[in-house]
Design a protein around this motif. Structure first.
Motif, mmCIF file in Angstrom:
data_model
loop_
_atom_site.group_PDB
_atom_site.id
_atom_site.type_symbol
_atom_site.label_atom_id
_atom_site.label_comp_id
_atom_site.label_asym_id
_atom_site.label_seq_id
_atom_site.Cartn_x
_atom_site.Cartn_y
_atom_site.Cartn_z
ATOM 1 N N UNK A 1 12.202 -8.666 6.163
ATOM 2 C CA UNK A 1 12.347 -7.786 5.009
ATOM 3 C C UNK A 1 12.950 -6.465 5.459
ATOM 4 N N UNK A 2 13.610 -5.791 4.533
ATOM 5 C CA UNK A 2 14.108 -4.441 4.786
ATOM 6 C C UNK A 2 13.227 -3.411 4.099
ATOM 7 N N UNK A 3 11.981 -3.797 3.813
ATOM 8 C CA UNK A 3 11.045 -2.847 3.223
ATOM 9 C C UNK A 3 10.983 -2.963 1.717
ATOM 10 N N UNK A 4 10.569 -1.874 1.092
ATOM 11 C CA UNK A 4 10.432 -1.832 -0.362
ATOM 12 C C UNK A 4 10.683 -0.408 -0.829
ATOM 13 N N UNK A 5 10.887 -0.256 -2.126
ATOM 14 C CA UNK A 5 11.142 1.080 -2.661
ATOM 15 C C UNK A 5 10.729 1.128 -4.129
ATOM 16 N N UNK A 6 10.508 2.351 -4.610
ATOM 17 C CA UNK A 6 10.401 2.583 -6.041
ATOM 18 C C UNK A 6 11.472 3.593 -6.429
ATOM 19 N N UNK A 7 11.883 3.565 -7.666
ATOM 20 C CA UNK A 7 12.911 4.472 -8.159
ATOM 21 C C UNK A 7 12.288 5.487 -9.115
ATOM 22 N N UNK B 1 5.161 11.266 -14.028
ATOM 23 C CA UNK B 1 6.561 11.030 -13.668
ATOM 24 C C UNK B 1 6.858 9.537 -13.810
ATOM 25 N N UNK B 2 7.912 9.205 -14.538
ATOM 26 C CA UNK B 2 8.283 7.803 -14.746
ATOM 27 C C UNK B 2 8.923 7.238 -13.483
ATOM 28 N N UNK B 3 8.371 6.134 -12.994
ATOM 29 C CA UNK B 3 8.919 5.459 -11.812
ATOM 30 C C UNK B 3 8.985 3.964 -12.081
ATOM 31 N N UNK B 4 9.789 3.279 -11.288
ATOM 32 C CA UNK B 4 9.915 1.825 -11.424
ATOM 33 C C UNK B 4 8.738 1.138 -10.735
ATOM 34 N N UNK B 5 8.634 -0.168 -10.939
ATOM 35 C CA UNK B 5 7.713 -0.959 -10.135
ATOM 36 C C UNK B 5 8.234 -1.003 -8.698
ATOM 37 N N UNK B 6 7.375 -1.305 -7.724
ATOM 38 C CA UNK B 6 7.871 -1.477 -6.347
ATOM 39 C C UNK B 6 8.805 -2.685 -6.252
ATOM 40 N N UNK B 7 9.955 -2.483 -5.655
ATOM 41 C CA UNK B 7 10.922 -3.556 -5.434
ATOM 42 C C UNK B 7 10.999 -3.850 -3.933
ATOM 43 N N UNK B 8 10.692 -5.090 -3.558
ATOM 44 C CA UNK B 8 10.757 -5.512 -2.165
ATOM 45 C C UNK B 8 12.150 -6.066 -1.871
ATOM 46 N N UNK B 9 12.546 -5.957 -0.592
ATOM 47 C CA UNK B 9 13.891 -6.392 -0.200
ATOM 48 C C UNK B 9 13.767 -7.537 0.799
ATOM 49 N N UNK B 10 13.986 -8.776 0.368
ATOM 50 C CA UNK B 10 13.942 -9.903 1.319
ATOM 51 C C UNK B 10 15.142 -9.858 2.251
ATOM 52 N N UNK C 1 14.869 14.043 6.285
ATOM 53 C CA UNK C 1 16.249 14.179 5.828
ATOM 54 C C UNK C 1 16.487 13.344 4.582
ATOM 55 N N UNK C 2 17.493 13.735 3.819
ATOM 56 C CA UNK C 2 17.972 12.955 2.697
ATOM 57 C C UNK C 2 16.910 12.650 1.660
ATOM 58 N N UNK C 3 16.995 11.442 1.098
ATOM 59 C CA UNK C 3 16.070 11.008 0.059
ATOM 60 C C UNK C 3 14.903 10.201 0.631
ATOM 61 N N UNK C 4 14.708 10.272 1.955
ATOM 62 C CA UNK C 4 13.543 9.636 2.574
ATOM 63 C C UNK C 4 12.289 10.434 2.231
ATOM 64 N N UNK C 5 11.122 9.822 2.451
ATOM 65 C CA UNK C 5 9.872 10.532 2.182
ATOM 66 C C UNK C 5 9.807 11.837 2.966
ATOM 67 N N UNK C 6 10.206 11.773 4.243
ATOM 68 C CA UNK C 6 10.204 12.982 5.060
ATOM 69 C C UNK C 6 11.176 14.024 4.545
ATOM 70 N N UNK C 7 12.308 13.578 3.991
ATOM 71 C CA UNK C 7 13.263 14.514 3.400
ATOM 72 C C UNK C 7 12.683 15.216 2.190
ATOM 73 N N UNK C 8 11.932 14.467 1.360
ATOM 74 C CA UNK C 8 11.282 15.081 0.198
ATOM 75 C C UNK C 8 10.218 16.082 0.640
ATOM 76 N N UNK C 9 9.460 15.734 1.686
ATOM 77 C CA UNK C 9 8.426 16.650 2.193
ATOM 78 C C UNK C 9 9.078 17.929 2.718
ATOM 79 N N UNK D 1 0.833 -1.200 0.000
ATOM 80 C CA UNK D 1 0.000 0.000 0.000
ATOM 81 C C UNK D 1 0.871 1.255 0.000
ATOM 82 N N UNK D 2 1.934 1.227 0.797
ATOM 83 C CA UNK D 2 2.861 2.365 0.859
ATOM 84 C C UNK D 2 3.468 2.659 -0.514
#
Length: 370
Positions: free
Chosen positions: A167-173, A150-159, A278-286, A136-137
C-alpha cells in the motif's frame, strides 16, 4: 462552492472598515470571479475581527478569508459559500477492500527451507496490523476535523501490489477552509499521534515474535536470495533494545522481522514521512500553524533542498524533494490564518516535531543479498 453575484464593493468595505484600517483595495480576477481584497491593519484581535466580519460577508454571499499580507493583513471576500459535496462511501470501501488484498499478498510470502510459500496466517496478521495502524491515523484526522465542524472525506486507502508494503498509505481530503491555525494543528497532529498509539504495541508484539539471526550464516544458507534491510529510527532502535537487550544490527546479527513487526515498522515509517515539516504533509500543517505562511514558505524550499541532498543516501528522497518543491507552493487554506498559536497549543506543535525526530528514518531501505 456556490458562486453568487458580486454585491457593490462599497457594502463589503463598510463591513471591513469596522475591524481594520484599509490602506488599499485590490480586485483579483480569478476566472469569472472578481475577488475584493482589503489590505491594511486590524484594530484588535484577529479571531474576534474574523468572527465579526464572516457572518456579514456570508449574508452578502461571500466567504471571508483573513490572510497575512506583508506586515499587515488582507481581508479577502471570496464570492460564494462553501457547500461540500458528500463523500463517496462506496469508493472508500472498495479501495479499502483492494488494499486488504494487496497487503495480504505482500505479507503472506515467506521463505521456508529455501522455498517461497504463501502463509495465510502471516498474510492476515500483516494486513490487519498495518491497516489497523493506517486506519487509526486517518480516523485521528477524521474525528478531530468533524468535531471542529470541518467537512472532510472518508479515509481513502491506496492499494499498491508492486510495493514492498502492499500500500502507499491512506489519506483524507479537507473539503473547505479550516477555521484557524489552532484547528489546523489539532487536525494535523491527531493522525500521527493516533497512529503511533497503535504502532508501538503492534511493533512490540511483532518484535517479540521475531528472531535474531547471524548474517554470515544467512549468507551461506541463501547465497542468491535478495532481501532488504529496514532502516533505524531512534524509537525503532530503542524498542529493539527493549525487546532484545542490545542494539541491532550489531555483532554480525540482526532481527528478521515477523510480518506483524514489519507492519509496526511500516507504521513508524509512514508517521515519519507524514511529519516532514513541509508542504501539505501533516508536519507541514503543524509547521504552518506554528510559524505562519511566510516562514512556512521558506521552510518548504529548505526542506526540498535537504531532501535532495539526502537522495544520495537513499534515492527515494529525490522523489520526495520534487513532491515537496511542487506541493509546497500551495497555500494551506484557512479562514483566519493570522491568529497565532498560544500557550499549550504551541507546546502541542513542538510535540509534533519531537515525534518526528524520534520516528524519522534517514535511510528507510537498503537492498542487498544476505
Amino acid at each position: 462552492m456556490n458562486p453568487s453575484h458580486n454585491p457593490p464593493i462599497a457594502a463589503l468595505r463598510m463591513i471591513a472598515v469596522e475591524v481594520m484600517s484599509i490602506e488599499d483595495v485590490q480586485l483579483d480576477q480569478r476566472g469569472d470571479l472578481v475577488v475584493p481584497r482589503f489590505i491594511g491593519h486590524l484594530h484588535g484581535d484577529a479571531q474576534h475581527a474574523y468572527d465579526q466580519v464572516a457572518p456579514r460577508f456570508a449574508a452578502l454571499g461571500h466567504t471571508a478569508l483573513l490572510q497575512q499580507q506583508g506586515q499587515g493583513v488582507a481581508l479577502e471576500a471570496l464570492p460564494g459559500l462553501f457547500a461540500p459535496q458528500p463523500s463517496r462511501l462506496w469508493l472508500a470501501l472498495l479501495l479499502f477492500a483492494l488494499t486488504i488484498a494487496t497487503t495480504m499478498q505482500v505479507g503472506g510470502f515467506e521463505l521456508l527451507d529455501g522455498q517461497v510459500i504463501f502463509n495465510w496466517t502471516h498474510a492476515m496478521a500483516y494486513s490487519a496490523a498495518l491497516l489497523g495502524i493506517l486506519l487509526a491515523h486517518e480516523l485521528g484526522h477524521y474525528i478531530v476535523a468533524r468535531r471542529a465542524g470541518v467537512a472532510v472525506s472518508y479515509p481513502f486507502f491506496i492499494p499498491f501490489p508492486a510495493g514492498i508494503l502492499g500500500t502507499m498509505g491512506a489519506f483524507i481530503s479537507i473539503k473547505e477552509p479550516v477555521p484557524n491555525r489552532r484547528v489546523l494543528l489539532a487536525i494535523a497532529i491527531a493522525g500521527p499521534l493516533a497512529g503511533l498509539v497503535v504502532t508501538i504495541p503492534v511493533l512490540l508484539i511483532g518484535l517479540s515474535l521475531s528472531e535474531v539471526h547471524n548474517l554470515a550464516a544467512m549468507r551461506a544458507a541463501m547465497p542468491d536470495q535478495a532481501y532488504f534491510t529496514e532502516g533505524n529510527s531512534l524509537l525503532y532502535a530503542a524498542l529493539k533494545l527493549l525487546v532484545f537487550g542490545r542494539m541491532l544490527p550489531g555483532g554480525g546479527e540482526d532481527v528478521f522481522l515477523h510480518p506483524v513487526a514489519m507492519a509496526g515498522w511500516a507504521g513508524l515509517l509512514v508517521t515519519g514521512l507524514n511529519l516532514i515539516p513541509a508542504g501539505q504533509l501533516d508536519g507541514g500543517h503543524i509547521f504552518f500553524a506554528l510559524f505562519g505562511p511566510r516562514i512556512a514558505q521558506i521552510a518548504n524550499m529548505v526542506i526540498a533542498v535537504l531532501l535532495l541532498a539526502m537522495g544520495f543516501l537513499w534515492s527515494g528522497w529525490f522523489l520526495w524533494a520534487i513532491l515537496v518543491a511542487i506541493l509546497g507552493r500551495t497555500r494551506t487554506p484557512l479562514r483566519n490564518e493570522v491568529s497565532p498559536l498560544e500557550g499549550s497549543w504551541r507546546m502541542l506543535a513542538v510535540l509534533g516535531f519531537v515525534v518526528f525526530v524520534l520516528v524519522f528514518i534517514p535511510v528507510p531501505i537498503t537492498i542487498g543479498t544476505p
